[in-house]
Motif scaffolding. Structure first.
Motif, PDB file in Angstrom:
ATOM      1  N   ALA A   1       0.833  -1.199   0.000  1.00 25.44           N
ATOM      2  CA  ALA A   1       0.000   0.000   0.000  1.00 25.44           C
ATOM      3  C   ALA A   1       0.867   1.247   0.000  1.00 25.44           C
ATOM      4  N   GLY A   2       1.972   1.238   0.751  1.00 32.22           N
ATOM      5  CA  GLY A   2       2.881   2.380   0.774  1.00 32.22           C
ATOM      6  C   GLY A   2       3.523   2.620  -0.574  1.00 32.22           C
TER       7      GLY A   2
ATOM      8  N   ARG B   1       1.406   9.219  -6.198  1.00 28.59           N
ATOM      9  CA  ARG B   1       1.801  10.621  -6.014  1.00 28.59           C
ATOM     10  C   ARG B   1       2.794  11.075  -7.074  1.00 28.59           C
ATOM     11  N   THR B   2       3.707  10.222  -7.440  1.00 25.83           N
ATOM     12  CA  THR B   2       4.732  10.615  -8.414  1.00 25.83           C
ATOM     13  C   THR B   2       4.260  10.453  -9.854  1.00 25.83           C
ATOM     14  N   GLY B   3       3.171   9.725 -10.101  1.00 20.43           N
ATOM     15  CA  GLY B   3       2.674   9.529 -11.466  1.00 20.43           C
ATOM     16  C   GLY B   3       3.511   8.584 -12.284  1.00 20.43           C
TER      17      GLY B   3
END
Length: 150
Positions: free
Chosen positions: A30-31, A38-40
């Motif tokens: 999950a992390g 977030r970074t795409g």
């Protein structure tokens, strides 16, 4: 021999150990998914997989001319149209010969039409050609076929 309480305790510890390994792995996954979101990183990889590199333009191979005459630019003599437009200019009027007779030509042999029961017969001399004059003064001949020869 272990007591039932010891057996229950051992089972609970085993379940906790098995859950702990799974939950730790799922937390790590999950992390990593959050970081990737977030970074795409996934979107960039997906777009790069869809976009293909542009093809290199290559020129066509030269084809040797065939036959005895080499290719050349076409030439012709332009002839201007004789009238302002094509077709027949309305209105059409019937041309009259000298003496006021219409300019018509008939088939030499007459055609006989019979009724279904052959009780009535009509003989006619069919029209072959009818010449008209259009509004520009040009002759317009109408040529008809023999009736009954359809």
């Amino acid at each position: 021999m272990p007591t039932p309480a010891d057996q229950r305790r051992a089972t609970a510890e085993a379940l906790q150990r098995s859950r702990q390994g799974t939950s730790e792995a799922s937390r790590r996954a999950a992390g990593e998914a959050m970081v990737a979101r977030r970074t795409g990183r996934n979107e960039v990889d997906d777009i790069n997989a869809l976009v293909s590199q542009p093809r290199q333009r290559r020129s066509l191979p030269a084809v040797d001319p065939r036959g005895s005459v080499p290719a050349q630019r076409g030439r012709g003599n332009y002839a201007a149209p004789q009238s302002t437009g094509g077709g027949i200019a309305a209105p059409l009027t019937e041309r009259l010969r000298a003496g006021g007779k219409a300019d018509r030509a008939y088939y030499p042999d007459g055609v006989t039409f019979y009724s279904n029961d052959y009780m009535l017969a009509v003989q006619i001399q069919p029209l072959h050609t009818l010449t008209m004059i259009d509004a520009d003064g040009a002759e317009v001949p109408f040529v008809f076929g023999v009736p009954g020869d359809v």
